[in-house]
Structure formats: C-alpha cells, structure tokens
Design a protein around this motif. Sequence first.
Motif, PDB file in Angstrom:
ATOM      1  N   ALA A  85     -24.894 -30.475 -51.820  1.00  0.00           N
ATOM      2  CA  ALA A  85     -24.956 -29.041 -52.126  1.00  0.00           C
ATOM      3  C   ALA A  85     -24.285 -28.171 -51.068  1.00  0.00           C
ATOM      4  CB  ALA A  85     -26.408 -28.610 -52.293  1.00  0.00           C
ATOM      5  N   SER A  86     -24.127 -28.689 -49.870  1.00  0.00           N
ATOM      6  CA  SER A  86     -23.589 -27.877 -48.781  1.00  0.00           C
ATOM      7  C   SER A  86     -22.172 -27.391 -49.095  1.00  0.00           C
ATOM      8  CB  SER A  86     -23.562 -28.681 -47.485  1.00  0.00           C
ATOM      9  OG  SER A  86     -22.869 -27.961 -46.473  1.00  0.00           O
ATOM     10  N   PRO A  87     -21.924 -26.062 -49.017  1.00  0.00           N
ATOM     11  CA  PRO A  87     -20.568 -25.565 -49.240  1.00  0.00           C
ATOM     12  C   PRO A  87     -19.666 -25.748 -48.022  1.00  0.00           C
ATOM     13  CG  PRO A  87     -22.052 -23.746 -48.812  1.00  0.00           C
ATOM     14  CD  PRO A  87     -22.905 -24.988 -48.855  1.00  0.00           C
ATOM     15  N   GLN A  88     -20.249 -26.151 -46.897  1.00  0.00           N
ATOM     16  CA  GLN A  88     -19.450 -26.363 -45.691  1.00  0.00           C
ATOM     17  C   GLN A  88     -18.992 -27.812 -45.563  1.00  0.00           C
ATOM     18  OE1 GLN A  88     -22.436 -24.383 -45.409  1.00  0.00           O
ATOM     19  NE2 GLN A  88     -21.064 -22.630 -45.637  1.00  0.00           N
ATOM     20  N   THR A  89     -19.908 -28.753 -45.649  1.00  0.00           N
ATOM     21  CA  THR A  89     -19.579 -30.155 -45.404  1.00  0.00           C
ATOM     22  C   THR A  89     -19.679 -31.034 -46.643  1.00  0.00           C
ATOM     23  OG1 THR A  89     -21.878 -30.619 -44.762  1.00  0.00           O
ATOM     24  CG2 THR A  89     -20.345 -29.978 -43.005  1.00  0.00           C
ATOM     25  N   GLY A  90     -20.258 -30.511 -47.711  1.00  0.00           N
ATOM     26  CA  GLY A  90     -20.407 -31.297 -48.929  1.00  0.00           C
ATOM     27  C   GLY A  90     -19.476 -30.832 -50.024  1.00  0.00           C
ATOM     28  N   LEU A  91     -19.948 -30.931 -51.251  1.00  0.00           N
ATOM     29  CA  LEU A  91     -19.145 -30.567 -52.413  1.00  0.00           C
ATOM     30  C   LEU A  91     -19.528 -29.212 -52.997  1.00  0.00           C
ATOM     31  CD1 LEU A  91     -19.265 -34.068 -54.124  1.00  0.00           C
ATOM     32  CD2 LEU A  91     -17.219 -32.988 -53.197  1.00  0.00           C
ATOM     33  N   GLY A  92     -20.604 -28.619 -52.477  1.00  0.00           N
ATOM     34  CA  GLY A  92     -21.097 -27.394 -53.070  1.00  0.00           C
ATOM     35  C   GLY A  92     -21.734 -27.621 -54.429  1.00  0.00           C
ATOM     36  N   TRP A  93     -22.106 -28.861 -54.732  1.00  0.00           N
ATOM     37  CA  TRP A  93     -22.695 -29.184 -56.032  1.00  0.00           C
ATOM     38  C   TRP A  93     -24.109 -28.628 -56.125  1.00  0.00           C
ATOM     39  CZ3 TRP A  93     -21.579 -34.904 -57.804  1.00  0.00           C
ATOM     40  CH2 TRP A  93     -20.208 -35.035 -58.046  1.00  0.00           C
ATOM     41  N   ALA A 119     -30.713 -21.898 -51.224  1.00  0.00           N
ATOM     42  CA  ALA A 119     -30.253 -21.335 -49.952  1.00  0.00           C
ATOM     43  C   ALA A 119     -29.168 -22.196 -49.325  1.00  0.00           C
ATOM     44  CB  ALA A 119     -31.429 -21.184 -48.990  1.00  0.00           C
ATOM     45  N   THR A 120     -29.256 -23.511 -49.526  1.00  0.00           N
ATOM     46  CA  THR A 120     -28.256 -24.421 -48.961  1.00  0.00           C
ATOM     47  C   THR A 120     -26.862 -24.114 -49.491  1.00  0.00           C
ATOM     48  OG1 THR A 120     -29.913 -26.166 -48.790  1.00  0.00           O
ATOM     49  CG2 THR A 120     -27.615 -26.851 -48.702  1.00  0.00           C
ATOM     50  N   SER A 121     -26.786 -23.691 -50.744  1.00  0.00           N
ATOM     51  CA  SER A 121     -25.486 -23.466 -51.381  1.00  0.00           C
ATOM     52  C   SER A 121     -24.927 -22.076 -51.124  1.00  0.00           C
ATOM     53  CB  SER A 121     -25.605 -23.698 -52.892  1.00  0.00           C
ATOM     54  OG  SER A 121     -26.486 -22.749 -53.485  1.00  0.00           O
ATOM     55  N   ALA A 122     -25.649 -21.235 -50.411  1.00  0.00           N
ATOM     56  CA  ALA A 122     -25.233 -19.844 -50.240  1.00  0.00           C
ATOM     57  C   ALA A 122     -23.966 -19.718 -49.390  1.00  0.00           C
ATOM     58  CB  ALA A 122     -26.360 -19.043 -49.600  1.00  0.00           C
ATOM     59  N   PRO A 123     -22.928 -19.039 -49.888  1.00  0.00           N
ATOM     60  CA  PRO A 123     -21.699 -18.815 -49.119  1.00  0.00           C
ATOM     61  C   PRO A 123     -21.831 -17.547 -48.267  1.00  0.00           C
ATOM     62  CG  PRO A 123     -21.394 -18.035 -51.352  1.00  0.00           C
ATOM     63  CD  PRO A 123     -22.817 -18.550 -51.271  1.00  0.00           C
ATOM     64  N   LYS A 124     -22.400 -17.676 -47.102  1.00  0.00           N
ATOM     65  CA  LYS A 124     -22.774 -16.509 -46.304  1.00  0.00           C
ATOM     66  C   LYS A 124     -21.583 -15.657 -45.906  1.00  0.00           C
ATOM     67  CE  LYS A 124     -26.833 -18.972 -44.577  1.00  0.00           C
ATOM     68  NZ  LYS A 124     -27.531 -19.549 -43.397  1.00  0.00           N
ATOM     69  N   ALA A 125     -20.486 -16.273 -45.505  1.00  0.00           N
ATOM     70  CA  ALA A 125     -19.319 -15.491 -45.089  1.00  0.00           C
ATOM     71  C   ALA A 125     -18.701 -14.747 -46.267  1.00  0.00           C
ATOM     72  CB  ALA A 125     -18.278 -16.409 -44.439  1.00  0.00           C
ATOM     73  N   LEU A 126     -18.709 -15.347 -47.445  1.00  0.00           N
ATOM     74  CA  LEU A 126     -18.118 -14.725 -48.629  1.00  0.00           C
ATOM     75  C   LEU A 126     -18.907 -13.493 -49.060  1.00  0.00           C
ATOM     76  CD1 LEU A 126     -15.993 -14.949 -50.936  1.00  0.00           C
ATOM     77  CD2 LEU A 126     -17.661 -16.344 -52.172  1.00  0.00           C
ATOM     78  N   LEU A 127     -20.233 -13.584 -48.981  1.00  0.00           N
ATOM     79  CA  LEU A 127     -21.086 -12.509 -49.476  1.00  0.00           C
ATOM     80  C   LEU A 127     -21.444 -11.473 -48.416  1.00  0.00           C
ATOM     81  CD1 LEU A 127     -23.554 -14.498 -51.776  1.00  0.00           C
ATOM     82  CD2 LEU A 127     -21.294 -13.580 -52.310  1.00  0.00           C
ATOM     83  N   GLY A 128     -21.459 -11.863 -47.157  1.00  0.00           N
ATOM     84  CA  GLY A 128     -21.786 -10.921 -46.093  1.00  0.00           C
ATOM     85  C   GLY A 128     -23.163 -10.303 -46.283  1.00  0.00           C
ATOM     86  N   ASP A 129     -23.230  -8.975 -46.271  1.00  0.00           N
ATOM     87  CA  ASP A 129     -24.510  -8.270 -46.401  1.00  0.00           C
ATOM     88  C   ASP A 129     -25.116  -8.384 -47.794  1.00  0.00           C
ATOM     89  OD1 ASP A 129     -24.281  -7.461 -43.772  1.00  0.00           O
ATOM     90  OD2 ASP A 129     -23.442  -5.483 -44.266  1.00  0.00           O
ATOM     91  N   ASN A 130     -24.377  -8.937 -48.721  1.00  0.00           N
ATOM     92  CA  ASN A 130     -24.884  -9.084 -50.095  1.00  0.00           C
ATOM     93  C   ASN A 130     -25.586 -10.420 -50.315  1.00  0.00           C
ATOM     94  OD1 ASN A 130     -23.575  -6.570 -50.908  1.00  0.00           O
ATOM     95  ND2 ASN A 130     -21.657  -7.723 -50.778  1.00  0.00           N
ATOM     96  N   ILE A 131     -25.810 -11.162 -49.246  1.00  0.00           N
ATOM     97  CA  ILE A 131     -26.370 -12.503 -49.351  1.00  0.00           C
ATOM     98  C   ILE A 131     -27.750 -12.513 -49.996  1.00  0.00           C
ATOM     99  CG2 ILE A 131     -27.423 -12.484 -47.060  1.00  0.00           C
ATOM    100  CD1 ILE A 131     -25.585 -15.459 -48.693  1.00  0.00           C
ATOM    101  N   ASN A 132     -28.484 -11.392 -49.884  1.00  0.00           N
ATOM    102  CA  ASN A 132     -29.840 -11.347 -50.443  1.00  0.00           C
ATOM    103  C   ASN A 132     -29.851 -11.428 -51.962  1.00  0.00           C
ATOM    104  OD1 ASN A 132     -28.678  -8.723 -50.525  1.00  0.00           O
ATOM    105  ND2 ASN A 132     -30.697  -7.814 -50.845  1.00  0.00           N
TER     106      ASN A 132
END
Length: 415
Positions: free
Chosen positions: A345-353, A365-378
């Motif tokens: 599930a990891s979008p950094q080291t895995g497949l993002g599955w 939470a594991t799949s959350a793209p924090k840099a892409l969403l920024g302050d919209n992560i919630n």
Amino acid sequence: MKTTITRRAAFAAAVVLAGTLAGCSGTAGTQAPTASAIAVPDKWTGGNVTLTLWNDNAAMKGAADLFNAQHADQGIKIEFSPNTDLAKSVRNAHSAGNPPDIFATQTADLAGYIAEDIATDLAPYFPSIEKDYAKATLDAVSLGGSKYGIPASDIPTFTLFNKEVFDQNGIALPTTYEDFLEAGKKLKTKGISVFNVAGEDPTTYTYMAWEAGAKWWELKDDGWNVNIDTPETRRAAEYFDEAFSNGLFSKISYAEYSAMMQEYNTNKIAARQLSTWQTKGMQANLTTGLGKWVPAPNLAWKGQDTVNAAFTRVYAVDSKTKNKDAAVFAAHWLSTNADSVAALASPQTGLGWFPAVADPSPYIATSAPKALLGDNINQWDPVVKKAVQTRATDWTWDLTTPVPSPNSRTSGAKQ
C-alpha cells in the motif's frame, strides 16, 4: 443496439464473452457445487516449495521478501520476477509449459486468461478465506460458481481537484458530472482545461457509462444480451460530445506523459479522476503542483448517488502449476497479511495498492500522498472511505469491452 445470442451458442463461448466477472456473474458467496472445499491454512505444512511470482512492477519484491522472511522455517518461499510485458510473457510461458505459479493481473484482462485456460478456478479454497475480503473484490473474481483468482487490490476511485485553481476563479468544487462541465466552461475563459482525456484511452467513457447504469453484456433469459444503445450509454456519449465540442477537455496522450504532468504543475488542467495507487506516480512527477490538490468523492450523475467504477487487481494461479495449494496459500498471505498489505500500500516504497481486505480502514493513512495534498491531507481518510463504500460491482467484462489501457483513469504504468 441490442443483440441476443442464443444460449446454445453463448454457452460454448460463455467464458470468452462473459469475461470478468461481476454483476450477472454470481454472488460472492456462491461456490462451485461439485468441488470439495479445501481449507487454506494459517501455517504452511506442505513441505518444501519454491513458488514463482510475476508482476509488471518491481516494487512487489518487498512483499515477497516479507513472505520469505516470515516463512523461512516452513519450507515455502517465493521467487519474484518483474516483467514489464507481463501478459505476453505469461502466455508464452504457459504455452511452453513453464508458467509462473502466480501472476498479478486485473479483472479486465482476466477474461482472456480464463478463455485460454491459463487462470484456474480457485472456488474450493474460498469457504475458508472469503471472510477476509471486501465484497466488491469477491464479486470481481466470481463467474457463476467459480472464482478465478485471489483478490489483490481494490480500486476505489475519487476526484482530485486543484483547489488553488478553483479558489482563484471563485468556482465551488463540483459534485456532479453536469456541474463539472459548467465549471469547465468558466475555466476555459481563463485558458484552463477542467480535465484531460487521452485519445487512446477508452476507460473514462466506459466507467462513466457503467456509473450511469449501463450494462453492455448480460447473461439473461436464453443467452447473452449485448446492449450498447441505451439511455445510460447515450448519456455518457453525449457528455463527452459536449465537453469536446466546447473545448473543455484537453487531449494530451499518455505518450506525452511529461507534458501532461507539466500541465498539472502549471495549473493548466484543473482536475483528475484516479485511484489511490495512481497518486504515487502523480506525487513523484509533480514539482510546483505539489500541495495544491484536494480529494473529493467521485463525481455523480445528476439525480443519482455517487458510485465509482473500476477493475480489481487479482493474483491469478496458472492452470499448469504443480503447486496450486501453495500458490493459493501465498497469494492469500500476500493480500491479507498486515505487513504485506502495508508494504504494497505504501506510495513511497510499494505499489500504492489499496487493500482488498474486508476492513481496509487501518491502511488508508498508509496510502496518503502527503506531499501531493499538502494542507488538504485531512480530506484523504473520509474520501477514500466513501470511495470504498460506493464501489460499483454490477459490470461484466468481455473480450470486446475496452479494457484499462496502461495509462488510464484507473490502470497502468503511468500514474
């Protein structure tokens, strides 16, 4: 156009035409009536076995390594091989008599593997494991009383909006497809496309027709009904006609992926429909566009509830394997073990599955793209949960249905 194929002719070609595997294909709890149940154990006790596993992405190796580490004392291990031309390689290896025991695929492609007797029926194993999977993913591998694969990944879809673009232009985030076009008309005056559709990719249209209620293939009464000329299909077709006639959608090919990402970077395309795993590639390929995006539920047709249509990822077991029990054991572990699921599930080291498990909430939470969403992560958690809850399951794939291209709304190498 509505065509009925007689049951005698249809029965002979049923697997070829039916494809995968949902809707009129049966229910998740249906088992092959003549097969004896085979329990999938929690621990391998079947002796020394080396399984081959193929996928088109090397990032699956992490989960295979975890399997080997946790089963080192049980005599079973996985040899993982990435293969970028997976479909061709699987077919060639099967024909040559040395196929992989397990290969990762998707339900839109599974129809062909069933028709060619490559993917084998795994229904006898499911009484002991079906409780572990989400209903939508079980439906996706079901054809009548058969089950052609172990669910590997669900594909909940949603919309990503460039919040900066919408805020700067005073446009509320649309919730329906119809309002989305109206937003597109306003953005066009600013030189902004509301959406991009690659000309080689038919899946956005296919999924929108599905979400409108279209059913292109159904086993009904005395045969297979082919019905592509319906109000639901026309609704999707007319939608695209209006969008393209008014120049609201850009048409950048996935062959020009870098150019497409640059348009997202520079606020020239305002929205995208995609799934959790695709955010990995988008996050990796954006620069100035990072932090501007907010997820929202999939767009709905006006007058209908939100629903999202997509394929399901599957671990298929080759019909020529000599290690069927071991292959099912390993595929079940890969798709349900907490460590494996988190790694995939990891979008950094895995497949993002996104997990196919019955309760995927611990992994959102594991799949959350924090840099892409920024302050919209919630917004990630509630949107993904809603996407899981609104998965469409009433579609039957066939060999003539457009399947997800390598770069489509919910599939492919380009993300």
